[in-house]
Design an enzyme around this catalytic site. Structure first.
Site, short mmCIF file in Angstrom:
data_model
loop_
_atom_site.label_atom_id
_atom_site.label_comp_id
_atom_site.label_asym_id
_atom_site.label_seq_id
_atom_site.Cartn_x
_atom_site.Cartn_y
_atom_site.Cartn_z
N GLY A 173 -7.29 7.35 -1.73
CA GLY A 173 -7.27 8.08 -0.47
C GLY A 173 -6.31 9.27 -0.51
O GLY A 173 -6.61 10.35 0.01
N THR A 174 -5.16 9.08 -1.14
CA THR A 174 -4.17 10.16 -1.19
C THR A 174 -4.74 11.39 -1.89
O THR A 174 -4.64 12.52 -1.39
CB THR A 174 -2.90 9.66 -1.92
OG1 THR A 174 -2.39 8.53 -1.21
CG2 THR A 174 -1.84 10.74 -2.01
N ASN B 57 -3.61 3.93 10.65
CA ASN B 57 -3.27 2.80 9.78
C ASN B 57 -2.20 1.90 10.36
O ASN B 57 -2.08 0.76 9.96
CB ASN B 57 -2.81 3.32 8.41
CG ASN B 57 -1.83 4.45 8.50
OD1 ASN B 57 -2.12 5.49 9.10
ND2 ASN B 57 -0.66 4.27 7.96
N GLN C 134 -8.84 4.05 6.71
CA GLN C 134 -8.74 2.75 7.40
C GLN C 134 -10.02 2.40 8.15
O GLN C 134 -10.17 1.28 8.63
CB GLN C 134 -7.57 2.77 8.39
CG GLN C 134 -6.21 2.82 7.72
CD GLN C 134 -5.84 1.53 6.99
OE1 GLN C 134 -6.39 0.46 7.25
NE2 GLN C 134 -4.91 1.62 6.06
N SER D 171 -11.07 5.07 0.58
CA SER D 171 -10.34 4.42 -0.51
C SER D 171 -10.83 2.99 -0.70
O SER D 171 -10.89 2.22 0.26
CB SER D 171 -8.84 4.44 -0.17
OG SER D 171 -8.12 3.82 -1.19
N THR E 231 -11.69 12.16 -17.20
CA THR E 231 -12.66 11.10 -17.49
C THR E 231 -12.72 10.12 -16.32
O THR E 231 -11.69 9.70 -15.80
CB THR E 231 -12.24 10.36 -18.78
OG1 THR E 231 -12.20 11.32 -19.83
CG2 THR E 231 -13.22 9.25 -19.14
N CYS F 89 3.58 2.62 2.99
CA CYS F 89 4.30 3.73 2.38
C CYS F 89 5.65 3.97 3.04
O CYS F 89 6.53 4.55 2.44
CB CYS F 89 3.47 5.00 2.45
SG CYS F 89 1.80 4.71 1.93
N1 PLP Z 1 -4.81 7.49 4.55
C1 PLP Z 1 -4.62 6.39 5.28
C2 PLP Z 1 -4.95 6.41 6.73
C3 PLP Z 1 -4.12 5.23 4.69
O1 PLP Z 1 -3.93 4.14 5.42
C4 PLP Z 1 -3.82 5.26 3.30
C5 PLP Z 1 -3.23 4.07 2.63
O2 PLP Z 1 -2.50 3.31 3.23
C6 PLP Z 1 -4.06 6.44 2.58
C7 PLP Z 1 -4.55 7.54 3.24
C8 PLP Z 1 -3.78 6.52 1.10
O3 PLP Z 1 -4.76 5.86 0.39
P1 PLP Z 1 -4.48 5.37 -1.12
O4 PLP Z 1 -3.58 4.19 -1.02
O5 PLP Z 1 -5.83 5.00 -1.64
O6 PLP Z 1 -3.91 6.51 -1.86
#
Ligand code: PLP
Length: 389
Positions: free
Chosen positions: A72-73, A153, A181, A201, A239, A328
């Site tokens: 997701g990031t 989240n 989420q 994600s 890759t 996080c």
């Molecule tokens: N965006 C939201 C709303 C999330 O809750 C998260 C992860 O907690 C992310 C982005 C980041 O995703 P990833 O852990 O796959 O990098």
């Protein structure tokens, strides 16, 4: 070991079917999808099937609109930096909200600090909703991108993305939503929502960690953020993480099949949990909305006169895994930016507990939590100089 896992917003266990689907791509078909021999072509075909499954889950017209990422990031970074760089000659203004995940907030701050973009951070109301009118009011001549999360989240608020999409569509602006989420919990349809870019994600819906995707609507211009080979139609070099992508595809397939039944079951447990906590413990405040505008798996409370971290340690000693906010920010002593944005005072925000449910939770898990939590809170309050009983 934790007997009861109540932190599914942080990550979820890999479903056995997902693990089974991935295994051959680690052991047997380990070829590089860019190579021409059969074990590589088998891997390339699996990537392509996974792309179709992810496209189907979010209602994309064409699987070529799905770009696999490391999660997701990275999807958020690619969407926001990629769109910003592609459109910077048109304007340098971006609109987002104060309650986004740090993958969005820190990306916006990066653009502000290093590349001279101007970012508007919209306020939210006391349940965490971004008002579509506030988006309309913030749009300027030089606005190029609106990025608002689909579901929060920490407090589970489901944002009015469709309404915001209708506003943004009237302007020549890109619309991105971080649906990390939301995907796998509630229906997500990129056409209904009118989004140009959407992040997801795998590990949030029983897929593996380290793999995700960005939906890029056909015709949307994006500057790649990772340079190298020609993978992912030159939009994301490197890759492919074949086993991870296969796992994401399988998790997407299962999520689509179970979406309704899972939401029904999980929201029943959610409501039991909310009701139980409110009945058994005083001086608590629910963070986020009630009912259909809340993620089916999310419960988040502030317990006055206690520290969230102390609740977590006590729960852990009894075998329960939970969170005080987003994964996080755990470990940092700052109160959650989301709780501050919905108006919780600092002292209250420190006493937050997030319980997020998944397919593996049972009625007994909830009963056990409701049995032990009141005692933990009372014990901690008895030690607090601020609590007068
Ligand atoms: N965006 C939201 C709303 C999330 O809750 C998260 C992860 O907690 C992310 C982005 C980041 O995703 P990833 O852990 O796959 O990098």
């Amino acid at each position: 070991m934790n007997k009861i896992y109540l932190d599914h917003a942080a990550t979820t266990p890999v479903a056995p079917e997902v693990f089974k689907a991935m295994e051959p791509y680690l052991t047997q078909f380990y070829g590089n999808p860019s190579s021409i021999y059969s074990i590589a072509q088998k891997a390339a075909m699996a990537v392509s099937e996974a792309r179709e499954k992810v496209a189907a889950l979010i209602g994309a017209d064409d699987e070529r609109e799905i770009i696999f990422t490391s999660g997701g990031t990275e999807a958020d970074n690619l969407a926001i930096k990629g769109a910003a760089m592609a459109l910077q000659n048109k304007g340098k203004h971006i609109i987002t909200s104060k309650i986004e995940h740090h993958a969005v907030l820190h990306t916006c701050e990066y653009l502000e600090k290093y590349l001279g973009f101007d970012i508007t951070y919209l306020d939210v109301d006391d349940e965490g909703f971004v008002s579509p009118e506030s988006v309309a009011e913030a749009i300027r001549e030089d606005t190029i991108l609106v990025t608002i999360m689909m579901a929060n989240n920490e407090i589970g608020t489901i944002e009015p993305i469709k309404e915001i999409g209708e506003i943004v569509e009237k302007h020549d602006i890109y619309f991105h939503t971080d649906a990390v989420q939301a995907v796998g919990q509630i229906p997500v349809d990129v056409n209904e929502l009118k989004v140009d870019l959407l992040s997801l994600s795998a590990h949030k819906f029983n897929g593996p960690k380290g793999v995700g995707a960005l939906y890029i609507r056909k015709g949307t211009r994006i500057v790649p953020q990772i340079s190298g080979g020609a993978q992912e139609r030159k939009r994301r070099a490197g890759t492919e993480n074949v086993p991870g992508i296969v796992g994401l595809g399988k998790a997407a397939e299962i999520a689509g099949e179970k979406l309704e039944s899972k939401a029904e079951e999980v929201s029943r447990l959610r409501d039991k949990l909310i009701q139980g906590i409110e009945e058994k413990i005083n001086e608590v405040v629910l963070n986020g909305p009630r009912g259909k505008d809340r993620l089916p798996n999310n419960v988040n409370f502030c317990f006055r006169y206690v520290e969230g971290e102390s609740i977590l340690l006590n729960l852990d000693m009894l075998g329960i895994a939970a969170s005080s906010g987003s994964a996080c920010t755990s470990g940092s002593l700052d109160p959650s930016h989301v709780l501050l944005a919905i108006g919780r005072p600092h002292e209250t925000a420190h006493g937050s507990l997030r319980l997020t449910l998944g397919l593996d939770n049972t009625e007994e898990d909830i009963d056990y939590l409701l049995e032990v939590l009141p005692g933990i809170i009372q014990k901690l309050r008895d030690m607090s100089p601020l609590y007068e009983g």
